[in-house]
Design a protein around this motif. Structure first.
Motif, PDB file in Angstrom:
ATOM      1  N   ILE A 121      33.139  35.896  51.453  1.00  0.00           N
ATOM      2  CA  ILE A 121      32.743  37.792  51.588  1.00  0.00           C
ATOM      3  C   ILE A 121      33.226  38.707  52.588  1.00  0.00           C
ATOM      4  N   LEU A 122      32.933  38.524  53.715  1.00  0.00           N
ATOM      5  CA  LEU A 122      34.029  38.608  54.830  1.00  0.00           C
ATOM      6  C   LEU A 122      35.052  38.799  54.466  1.00  0.00           C
ATOM      7  N   VAL A 123      35.759  37.832  54.117  1.00  0.00           N
ATOM      8  CA  VAL A 123      37.076  38.092  54.252  1.00  0.00           C
ATOM      9  C   VAL A 123      37.512  38.916  52.921  1.00  0.00           C
ATOM     10  N   ILE A 124      36.522  38.863  51.861  1.00  0.00           N
ATOM     11  CA  ILE A 124      37.704  40.016  50.683  1.00  0.00           C
ATOM     12  C   ILE A 124      36.299  41.478  51.122  1.00  0.00           C
ATOM     13  N   ALA A 125      35.248  41.083  51.646  1.00  0.00           N
ATOM     14  CA  ALA A 125      35.330  43.423  51.801  1.00  0.00           C
ATOM     15  C   ALA A 125      36.251  43.087  52.614  1.00  0.00           C
ATOM     16  N   VAL A 126      36.485  42.968  54.125  1.00  0.00           N
ATOM     17  CA  VAL A 126      37.961  43.670  54.918  1.00  0.00           C
ATOM     18  C   VAL A 126      39.319  43.715  54.215  1.00  0.00           C
ATOM     19  N   GLU A 127      39.253  42.795  53.234  1.00  0.00           N
ATOM     20  CA  GLU A 127      40.839  43.343  52.841  1.00  0.00           C
ATOM     21  C   GLU A 127      40.782  44.118  51.870  1.00  0.00           C
ATOM     22  N   THR A 128      39.495  44.173  50.971  1.00  0.00           N
ATOM     23  CA  THR A 128      39.531  44.731  50.132  1.00  0.00           C
ATOM     24  C   THR A 128      38.792  46.564  50.074  1.00  0.00           C
ATOM     25  N   GLY A 129      38.008  46.312  51.246  1.00  0.00           N
ATOM     26  CA  GLY A 129      37.248  47.774  51.642  1.00  0.00           C
ATOM     27  C   GLY A 129      35.973  47.983  50.334  1.00  0.00           C
ATOM     28  N   LEU A 130      35.779  46.798  49.467  1.00  0.00           N
ATOM     29  CA  LEU A 130      34.975  47.544  48.650  1.00  0.00           C
ATOM     30  C   LEU A 130      33.223  47.358  48.993  1.00  0.00           C
ATOM     31  N   ARG A 131      32.969  47.966  48.162  1.00  0.00           N
ATOM     32  CA  ARG A 131      30.880  48.281  49.227  1.00  0.00           C
ATOM     33  C   ARG A 131      30.072  47.434  48.657  1.00  0.00           C
ATOM     34  N   LYS A 132      29.312  47.247  49.021  1.00  0.00           N
ATOM     35  CA  LYS A 132      28.050  45.850  49.492  1.00  0.00           C
ATOM     36  C   LYS A 132      28.581  45.650  48.085  1.00  0.00           C
ATOM     37  N   GLN A 146      46.298  36.908  38.544  1.00  0.00           N
ATOM     38  CA  GLN A 146      48.015  37.045  38.449  1.00  0.00           C
ATOM     39  C   GLN A 146      48.394  38.944  38.734  1.00  0.00           C
ATOM     40  N   ARG A 147      47.875  39.412  38.456  1.00  0.00           N
ATOM     41  CA  ARG A 147      47.992  40.743  38.206  1.00  0.00           C
ATOM     42  C   ARG A 147      48.111  41.175  40.089  1.00  0.00           C
ATOM     43  N   ARG A 148      47.029  40.685  40.596  1.00  0.00           N
ATOM     44  CA  ARG A 148      45.984  40.623  42.207  1.00  0.00           C
ATOM     45  C   ARG A 148      45.896  41.796  42.117  1.00  0.00           C
ATOM     46  N   GLU A 149      44.429  41.960  41.813  1.00  0.00           N
ATOM     47  CA  GLU A 149      44.133  42.985  41.701  1.00  0.00           C
ATOM     48  C   GLU A 149      42.120  42.469  41.018  1.00  0.00           C
ATOM     49  N   ILE A 150      41.325  43.718  41.211  1.00  0.00           N
ATOM     50  CA  ILE A 150      39.557  43.124  40.859  1.00  0.00           C
ATOM     51  C   ILE A 150      39.645  45.116  40.028  1.00  0.00           C
ATOM     52  N   LEU A 165      44.663  43.405  45.397  1.00  0.00           N
ATOM     53  CA  LEU A 165      44.483  42.587  46.607  1.00  0.00           C
ATOM     54  C   LEU A 165      45.517  42.049  47.224  1.00  0.00           C
ATOM     55  N   SER A 166      44.538  41.757  48.205  1.00  0.00           N
ATOM     56  CA  SER A 166      45.893  41.400  49.322  1.00  0.00           C
ATOM     57  C   SER A 166      46.522  40.025  49.253  1.00  0.00           C
ATOM     58  N   PRO A 167      47.102  39.322  49.917  1.00  0.00           N
ATOM     59  CA  PRO A 167      47.643  37.851  49.555  1.00  0.00           C
ATOM     60  C   PRO A 167      46.605  37.115  50.433  1.00  0.00           C
ATOM     61  N   LEU A 168      45.540  36.990  51.238  1.00  0.00           N
ATOM     62  CA  LEU A 168      44.325  36.818  51.892  1.00  0.00           C
ATOM     63  C   LEU A 168      43.271  36.726  51.102  1.00  0.00           C
ATOM     64  N   ALA A 169      43.595  37.889  50.437  1.00  0.00           N
ATOM     65  CA  ALA A 169      41.731  38.269  49.686  1.00  0.00           C
ATOM     66  C   ALA A 169      42.199  37.624  48.365  1.00  0.00           C
ATOM     67  N   ALA A 170      43.751  37.112  48.229  1.00  0.00           N
ATOM     68  CA  ALA A 170      43.770  36.745  46.692  1.00  0.00           C
ATOM     69  C   ALA A 170      43.627  34.904  47.027  1.00  0.00           C
ATOM     70  N   GLN A 171      44.389  34.414  47.905  1.00  0.00           N
ATOM     71  CA  GLN A 171      44.263  32.995  48.284  1.00  0.00           C
ATOM     72  C   GLN A 171      42.431  32.757  48.211  1.00  0.00           C
ATOM     73  N   THR A 172      41.766  33.522  49.291  1.00  0.00           N
ATOM     74  CA  THR A 172      40.135  33.352  49.333  1.00  0.00           C
ATOM     75  C   THR A 172      39.948  33.552  48.132  1.00  0.00           C
ATOM     76  N   ILE A 173      39.929  34.015  47.057  1.00  0.00           N
ATOM     77  CA  ILE A 173      39.672  34.180  45.846  1.00  0.00           C
ATOM     78  C   ILE A 173      39.622  33.017  45.342  1.00  0.00           C
ATOM     79  N   ARG A 174      41.029  32.523  45.365  1.00  0.00           N
ATOM     80  CA  ARG A 174      41.319  31.129  44.328  1.00  0.00           C
ATOM     81  C   ARG A 174      40.369  29.869  44.867  1.00  0.00           C
ATOM     82  N   GLY A 175      40.692  29.841  46.406  1.00  0.00           N
ATOM     83  CA  GLY A 175      39.582  28.850  46.778  1.00  0.00           C
ATOM     84  C   GLY A 175      38.588  28.668  46.620  1.00  0.00           C
ATOM     85  N   LEU A 176      38.024  29.990  45.869  1.00  0.00           N
ATOM     86  CA  LEU A 176      36.306  30.084  45.519  1.00  0.00           C
ATOM     87  C   LEU A 176      36.265  28.982  44.744  1.00  0.00           C
TER      88      LEU A 176
END
Length: 197
Positions: A121-132, A146-150, A165-176
């Motif tokens: 959650i912390l990684v995605i928050a920092v990498e995307t700037g999404l609100r809580k 595939q398009r690396r976006e939310i 999605l940054s590469p780290l955000a995409a990797q984190t979501i893939r891992g989840l």
């Protein structure tokens, strides 16, 4: 105020703020009828709020709520004018917006001590700037790896938007998504599949 809340079409976040503000307004000037509320009463309202160390920005929001009530009352034929428009609010200063970014060291320390469930959650928050709220209500179908976006359909502004999605955000979501997880529409969920609050 009851009728205002029944009929208003404001955004949910604004309504939530106004409901809180309505309790303050009721306590301080709720004993008055609409035609008794004037510049003098509002000046007293401002003085009372200032004595309780409320910021000028909060007082401006309080007055915006009172102004919205009077706008509705004028539409219903209950009031002819709004005393808020006659009020000089130039003396009320808007506070400068706070901008705070985590340093890499702050983030690393926070991430190191976070629980396993909180780390992604912390990684995605920092990498995307999404609100809580945007972050915690993310559904699996809103993520396009595939398009690396939310794709956000519900936002604070009330308009849909896409977030890259940054590469780290995409990797984190893939891992989840690759690890064993409960059946849930939410990207971040509890063990029973319900949404994290």
């Amino acid at each position: 105020m009851d009728r205002f809340f029944e009929e208003t079409s404001l955004r949910a976040g604004t309504i939530e703020t106004y409901r809180y503000t309505s309790r303050v307004v009721s306590r301080l000037i709720g004993h008055l009828h609409l035609d008794e509320i004037d510049k003098r009463n509002l000046a007293g309202f401002i003085s009372t709020r200032k004595r309780t160390s409320v910021t000028d920005a909060t007082i401006k929001r309080d007055l915006a709520f009172v102004g919205s009530i009077f706008t509705a009352a004028k539409q219903w034929g209950w009031a002819d004018t709004s005393p808020v428009t006659a009020l000089d609010t130039k003396a009320l200063k808007e506070s400068r917006p706070r901008t705070r970014f985590l340093t890499r060291e702050d983030f690393d320390r926070l991430h190191r001590f976070a629980s396993a469930d909180l780390k992604p959650i912390l990684v995605i928050a920092v990498e995307t700037g999404l609100r809580k709220e945007e972050l915690l209500s993310l559904t699996i179908t809103s993520v396009d790896l595939q398009r690396r976006e939310i794709h956000l359909s519900t936002t604070k502004a009330g308009r849909p938007r896409r977030v890259p999605l940054s590469p780290l955000a995409a990797q984190t979501i893939r891992g989840l998504l690759e690890r064993a997880r409960p059946r849930s529409p939410y990207l971040f969920c509890k063990a029973d599949g319900s949404r994290i609050g």
